[in-house]
Design an enzyme around this catalytic site. Structure first.
Site, short mmCIF file in Angstrom:
data_model
loop_
_atom_site.label_atom_id
_atom_site.label_comp_id
_atom_site.label_asym_id
_atom_site.label_seq_id
_atom_site.Cartn_x
_atom_site.Cartn_y
_atom_site.Cartn_z
N LYS A 193 41.14 44.02 46.26
CA LYS A 193 41.22 45.41 46.74
C LYS A 193 40.70 45.51 48.18
CE LYS A 193 38.48 47.06 43.53
NZ LYS A 193 38.16 45.83 42.76
N ARG A 218 33.64 33.66 46.86
CA ARG A 218 33.66 34.68 47.92
C ARG A 218 32.38 34.65 48.75
NH1 ARG A 218 34.62 40.71 46.30
NH2 ARG A 218 32.85 40.29 44.96
P1 AP5 Z 1 32.67 47.13 44.94
O1 AP5 Z 1 32.17 46.72 46.26
O2 AP5 Z 1 33.78 48.09 44.85
O3 AP5 Z 1 33.00 45.81 44.15
P2 AP5 Z 1 34.01 45.47 42.97
O4 AP5 Z 1 34.78 46.57 42.36
O5 AP5 Z 1 33.14 44.69 42.07
O6 AP5 Z 1 35.17 44.73 43.62
P3 AP5 Z 1 35.03 43.52 44.54
O7 AP5 Z 1 34.63 43.98 45.91
O8 AP5 Z 1 34.18 42.48 43.86
O9 AP5 Z 1 36.54 42.95 44.54
P4 AP5 Z 1 37.78 43.27 45.44
O10 AP5 Z 1 38.91 43.67 44.55
O11 AP5 Z 1 37.46 44.15 46.60
O12 AP5 Z 1 38.15 41.79 45.93
P5 AP5 Z 1 38.08 41.11 47.37
O13 AP5 Z 1 39.10 41.69 48.28
O14 AP5 Z 1 36.67 41.04 47.83
O15 AP5 Z 1 31.46 47.73 44.07
C1 AP5 Z 1 30.20 47.09 44.02
C2 AP5 Z 1 29.26 47.86 43.10
O16 AP5 Z 1 29.03 49.17 43.63
C3 AP5 Z 1 29.76 48.12 41.67
O17 AP5 Z 1 29.54 47.02 40.82
C4 AP5 Z 1 28.94 49.36 41.28
O18 AP5 Z 1 27.64 49.01 40.94
C5 AP5 Z 1 28.91 50.15 42.58
N1 AP5 Z 1 30.04 51.09 42.69
C6 AP5 Z 1 31.03 51.06 43.63
N2 AP5 Z 1 31.91 52.06 43.44
C7 AP5 Z 1 31.46 52.75 42.34
C8 AP5 Z 1 31.95 53.87 41.62
N3 AP5 Z 1 33.08 54.51 42.00
N4 AP5 Z 1 31.25 54.28 40.54
C9 AP5 Z 1 30.13 53.68 40.15
N5 AP5 Z 1 29.60 52.60 40.78
C10 AP5 Z 1 30.26 52.13 41.87
O19 AP5 Z 1 38.60 39.64 46.97
C11 AP5 Z 1 37.81 38.77 46.19
C12 AP5 Z 1 37.94 37.32 46.70
O20 AP5 Z 1 39.26 36.85 46.47
C13 AP5 Z 1 37.68 37.18 48.20
O21 AP5 Z 1 36.97 36.00 48.44
C14 AP5 Z 1 39.08 37.09 48.79
O22 AP5 Z 1 39.09 36.34 49.99
C15 AP5 Z 1 39.87 36.41 47.68
N6 AP5 Z 1 41.26 36.86 47.61
C16 AP5 Z 1 41.72 38.13 47.80
N7 AP5 Z 1 43.06 38.18 47.65
C17 AP5 Z 1 43.44 36.92 47.32
C18 AP5 Z 1 44.72 36.30 47.04
N8 AP5 Z 1 45.87 37.02 47.03
N9 AP5 Z 1 44.75 34.99 46.73
C19 AP5 Z 1 43.60 34.26 46.72
N10 AP5 Z 1 42.37 34.75 47.00
C20 AP5 Z 1 42.30 36.06 47.30
MG MG Z 2 35.66 45.07 47.30
#
Ligand code: AP5
Ligand code: MG
Length: 219
Positions: free
Chosen positions: A17, A130
């Site tokens: 995302k 990551r």
């Molecule tokens: P938040 O920061 O939103 O984290 P998350 O939902 O856990 O999502 P991530 O950031 O881990 O994943 P992402 O989908 O963004 O993936 P990314 O692009 O980094 O939230 C953190 C915390 O805040 C929550 O746990 C909660 O406590 C709190 N919070 C936030 N919002 C809230 C709400 N609305 N309500 C309540 N609490 C809330 O990609 C991941 C990895 O994969 C990277 O290394 C990337 O380089 C790699 N990658 C990406 N795309 C590809 C691809 N196509 N192929 C291969 N690798 C890839």
């Molecule tokens: Mg994220």
């Protein structure tokens, strides 16, 4: 994209995302509103919200709905979001938050909700590798051969592992996703706002699929 488009990107933790929203926001010049980034900024600044949120986030829990809705409501009222539209990343995360969001956007409703679909086994591997720039949020994938300290190519900041990317917290976050966030797929599917995009493709392919959906939704 026609100015004023309002989007939600849903998906498991690690679905990509953040990676895609950063790119979409540059491409379309619309604000990327990531509730995770907003909370991490509050933690860094040591605000009251940051201190409370840090404990919850480090364990992989969810911050309360009222706090999150208040934060997002305030952010959506700023001029850039009101005039240019926005991309929501990480919000809503519960059906309660989704209902509240509908309530605060009745004048300017969301155009499309995209579910970036990536299975659990794949996201666990992605999150473990990551690394993130603490200053600008750019994502990197660790290979184990990086020079230490690892400096961000974009802004020169420190590249680190996120505090909630420990195996225990990752599994807790993914369990909470199944319980609290996955029901949103039905919530938005029922009223025809949902489009599913395969997030297991390369980042360029996913970006292409997302822009196609966005343009189609605005025609
Ligand atoms: P938040 O920061 O939103 O984290 P998350 O939902 O856990 O999502 P991530 O950031 O881990 O994943 P992402 O989908 O963004 O993936 P990314 O692009 O980094 O939230 C953190 C915390 O805040 C929550 O746990 C909660 O406590 C709190 N919070 C936030 N919002 C809230 C709400 N609305 N309500 C309540 N609490 C809330 O990609 C991941 C990895 O994969 C990277 O290394 C990337 O380089 C790699 N990658 C990406 N795309 C590809 C691809 N196509 N192929 C291969 N690798 C890839
Ligand atoms: Mg994220």
């Amino acid at each position: 994209m026609i100015p004023g488009a309002r989007l939600i990107i849903l998906g498991r933790q690690g679905a990509g995302k953040g990676t895609q929203c950063v790119r979409l926001s540059r491409h379309y010049v619309v604000p990327h509103i990531s509730t995770g980034d907003m909370l991490r900024a509050a933690v860094r600044e040591g605000t009251e919200l940051g201190l409370a949120a840090q404990k919850i986030m480090d364990k992989g829990g969810l911050v309360g709905d009222d706090i999150m809705v208040g934060l997002v409501d305030e952010r959506l009222q700023r001029l850039d979001a009101a005039s240019r539209g926005y991309i929501l990343d990480g919000f809503p995360r519960t059906v309660e938050q989704a209902k509240s969001l509908d309530g605060i956007t009745t004048d300017r409703p969301i155009h499309v909700v995209i579910d970036l679909d990536v299975p659990r086994e794949v996201v666990v591997a992605r999150i473990s590798a990551r690394r993130v720039c603490r200053d600008c949020g750019t994502n990197y994938t660790a290979t184990g051969r990086e020079k230490q300290p690892w400096i961000c190519e974009v802004c020169g900041g420190d590249v680190m592992q996120r505090d909630d990317d420990t195996p225990d917290a990752v599994h807790r976050r993914l369990d909470l996703y199944e319980e609290q966030t996955a029901p949103l797929i039905q919530f938005y599917g029922d009223d025809g706002r949902l489009v599913v995009v395969d997030g297991t493709q390369t980042t360029d392919q996913v970006f292409g699929a997302l822009t196609e959906v966005i343009e189609r939704s605005r025609r």
